[in-house]
Design an enzyme around this catalytic site. Structure first.
Site, PDB file in Angstrom:
ATOM      1  N   HIS A 223       0.815  -1.224   0.000  1.00 57.05           N
ATOM      2  CA  HIS A 223       0.000   0.000   0.000  1.00 57.05           C
ATOM      3  C   HIS A 223       0.847   1.272   0.000  1.00 57.05           C
ATOM      4  O   HIS A 223       0.338   2.338  -0.335  1.00 57.05           O
ATOM      5  CB  HIS A 223      -0.950  -0.010   1.202  1.00 57.05           C
ATOM      6  CG  HIS A 223      -1.991  -1.083   1.132  1.00 57.05           C
ATOM      7  ND1 HIS A 223      -2.961  -1.113   0.162  1.00 57.05           N
ATOM      8  CD2 HIS A 223      -2.192  -2.188   1.889  1.00 57.05           C
ATOM      9  CE1 HIS A 223      -3.722  -2.178   0.335  1.00 57.05           C
ATOM     10  NE2 HIS A 223      -3.274  -2.858   1.371  1.00 57.05           N
TER      11      HIS A 223
ATOM     12  N   ARG B  11       7.067  -5.738   2.676  1.00 53.65           N
ATOM     13  CA  ARG B  11       5.826  -6.378   2.229  1.00 53.65           C
ATOM     14  C   ARG B  11       5.739  -6.224   0.725  1.00 53.65           C
ATOM     15  O   ARG B  11       5.836  -5.108   0.196  1.00 53.65           O
ATOM     16  CB  ARG B  11       4.596  -5.767   2.899  1.00 53.65           C
ATOM     17  CG  ARG B  11       3.311  -6.431   2.376  1.00 53.65           C
ATOM     18  CD  ARG B  11       2.144  -6.268   3.299  1.00 53.65           C
ATOM     19  NE  ARG B  11       1.654  -4.894   3.351  1.00 53.65           N
ATOM     20  CZ  ARG B  11       0.536  -4.547   3.978  1.00 53.65           C
ATOM     21  NH1 ARG B  11      -0.189  -5.472   4.598  1.00 53.65           N
ATOM     22  NH2 ARG B  11       0.147  -3.293   3.999  1.00 53.65           N
TER      23      ARG B  11
ATOM     24  N   ASP C 195      17.708 -10.133  -4.041  1.00 54.60           N
ATOM     25  CA  ASP C 195      19.024  -9.763  -4.567  1.00 54.60           C
ATOM     26  C   ASP C 195      19.514  -8.407  -4.037  1.00 54.60           C
ATOM     27  O   ASP C 195      20.725  -8.195  -3.921  1.00 54.60           O
ATOM     28  CB  ASP C 195      19.015  -9.768  -6.108  1.00 54.60           C
ATOM     29  CG  ASP C 195      19.179 -11.178  -6.680  1.00 54.60           C
ATOM     30  OD1 ASP C 195      19.438 -12.113  -5.893  1.00 54.60           O
ATOM     31  OD2 ASP C 195      19.038 -11.346  -7.906  1.00 54.60           O
TER      32      ASP C 195
ATOM     33  N   GLU D 222      -5.774 -13.168   5.329  1.00 60.18           N
ATOM     34  CA  GLU D 222      -6.605 -11.984   5.536  1.00 60.18           C
ATOM     35  C   GLU D 222      -7.880 -12.027   4.700  1.00 60.18           C
ATOM     36  O   GLU D 222      -8.346 -11.009   4.207  1.00 60.18           O
ATOM     37  CB  GLU D 222      -5.793 -10.714   5.244  1.00 60.18           C
ATOM     38  CG  GLU D 222      -5.019 -10.737   3.944  1.00 60.18           C
ATOM     39  CD  GLU D 222      -4.153  -9.489   3.732  1.00 60.18           C
ATOM     40  OE1 GLU D 222      -4.296  -8.510   4.474  1.00 60.18           O
ATOM     41  OE2 GLU D 222      -3.342  -9.511   2.792  1.00 60.18           O
TER      42      GLU D 222
ATOM     43  N   ASP E  79      -8.278  -6.315   5.754  1.00 59.97           N
ATOM     44  CA  ASP E  79      -8.785  -7.123   4.636  1.00 59.97           C
ATOM     45  C   ASP E  79      -9.691  -8.246   5.136  1.00 59.97           C
ATOM     46  O   ASP E  79     -10.674  -8.590   4.465  1.00 59.97           O
ATOM     47  CB  ASP E  79      -7.610  -7.690   3.829  1.00 59.97           C
ATOM     48  CG  ASP E  79      -7.070  -6.664   2.849  1.00 59.97           C
ATOM     49  OD1 ASP E  79      -7.863  -6.139   2.046  1.00 59.97           O
ATOM     50  OD2 ASP E  79      -5.869  -6.369   2.900  1.00 59.97           O
TER      51      ASP E  79
HETATM   52  C1  3PY Z   1      -4.700  -5.735   6.830  1.00 58.41           C
HETATM   53  O1  3PY Z   1      -5.135  -5.364   7.933  1.00 58.41           O
HETATM   54  O2  3PY Z   1      -5.409  -6.062   5.875  1.00 58.41           O
HETATM   55  C2  3PY Z   1      -3.273  -5.794   6.653  1.00 58.41           C
HETATM   56  O3  3PY Z   1      -2.811  -6.159   5.606  1.00 58.41           O
HETATM   57  C3  3PY Z   1      -2.406  -5.385   7.784  1.00 58.41           C
HETATM   58  O4  3PY Z   1      -1.732  -4.284   7.498  1.00 58.41           O
HETATM   59 MG    MG Z   2      -4.196  -6.442   4.115  1.00 59.33          MG
END
Ligand code: 3PY
Ligand code: MG
Length: 257
Positions: free
Chosen positions: A48, A73, A87, A152, A178
């Site tokens: 994000h 991430r 890498d 999630e 999510d």
């Molecule tokens: C979420 O809450 O969906 C996440 O990916 C945590 O940051």
């Molecule tokens: Mg998320």
């Protein structure tokens, strides 16, 4: 040169609790500001946050001088993108939206060299290997990789047991935002149904002998998740801290008229 040691992976394997912060400002200079704040780890958010390979590299170079674990991430599961991150020296990845054992196995393969995996070999061009200067990099790299998969969604919860059975998955991180959306509570990760689902998932992950992780900016709830077994805990984001402090300061003077 010695192979860089993945202290985060070892700490999680030993059952230690590691508290961290998400970085969404996408800038090495901003990352330095929080580097010495006292968090165990900092996560450069490529899902994000507006990060690309160069901004991730910039932040890793800035943070290399600090005694803090750094991870990334990814925006997706793309093995080519994962190869580029490994890498440049990323050893620990948080990967969003994992919904099957097969997806988790593919991610493990993306992080390992043959025969265990499919990571391409290019140490001459790789900062991770100090451009060929790390002794035995090819033989030692796989053992230093740390894979944290995000569960999630409803589908992810349904596949949790098969995801937990995948060798090479170090931790399973619940994404409450999510998950809330997937369970029909978009924007309300504090909904009792979501909190109950998070609590059950933490218990299932811990019972399987893996590390449970969670994102939670409510300190009381984060402590509750820790007490239930969460060990890799994101307690905030640099973006949120900056916005909150800035708005608070402006508000303090605006209130005086
Ligand atoms: C979420 O809450 O969906 C996440 O990916 C945590 O940051
Ligand atoms: Mg998320």
């Amino acid at each position: 040169m010695q192979m860089p040691h993945n202290a985060l992976k070892r700490a999680l394997a030993a059952g230690e609790t590691r508290i961290g912060l998400f970085l969404g400002l996408a800038d090495g200079y901003a990352a330095e500001i929080v580097a010495g704040a006292g968090f165990d780890w900092l996560l450069v958010d490529g899902e994000h946050g507006p990060n690309d390979l160069r901004t991730v590299l910039d932040q890793f170079q800035s943070l290399a001088a600090w005694p803090v674990e750094v991870l990334v991430r990814t925006p997706d599961h793309d093995p080519a993108r994962i190869k580029q991150l490994l890498d440049i020296g990323v050893q620990s990845l948080l990967v969003p939206m994992v919904e099957s054992g097969e997806q988790a196995r593919a991610l493990v393969r993306a992080m390992c060299y043959p025969p265990a995996g499919v990571r391409g070999v290019g140490t001459a061009l790789a900062r991770a290997a100090h451009w060929g200067g790390v002794d035995g990099y090819l033989q030692r790299a796989d053992a230093e990789m740390c894979l944290i998969v995000q569960v999630e969604s409803r589908a992810g919860l349904e596949a949790l047991d098969e995801i937990l059975a995948v060798e090479g998955v170090d931790a399973v991180f619940i994404g409450p935002s999510d998950l809330a959306a997937s369970l029909g509570h978009l924007g309300n990760s504090a909904h009792p149904e979501v909190v109950a689902a998070v609590e059950q998932a933490i218990a299932r992950i811990a019972a399987a002998g893996k590390t449970p992780g969670i994102f939670c900016t409510d300190p009381a709830l984060a402590r509750r998740y820790r007490d239930l077994g969460a060990r890799f805990i994101a307690v905030g984001a640099d973006t949120l801290l900056l916005r909150k402090a800035a708005a608070g300061l402006a508000q303090a003077f605006r209130a005086e008229g």
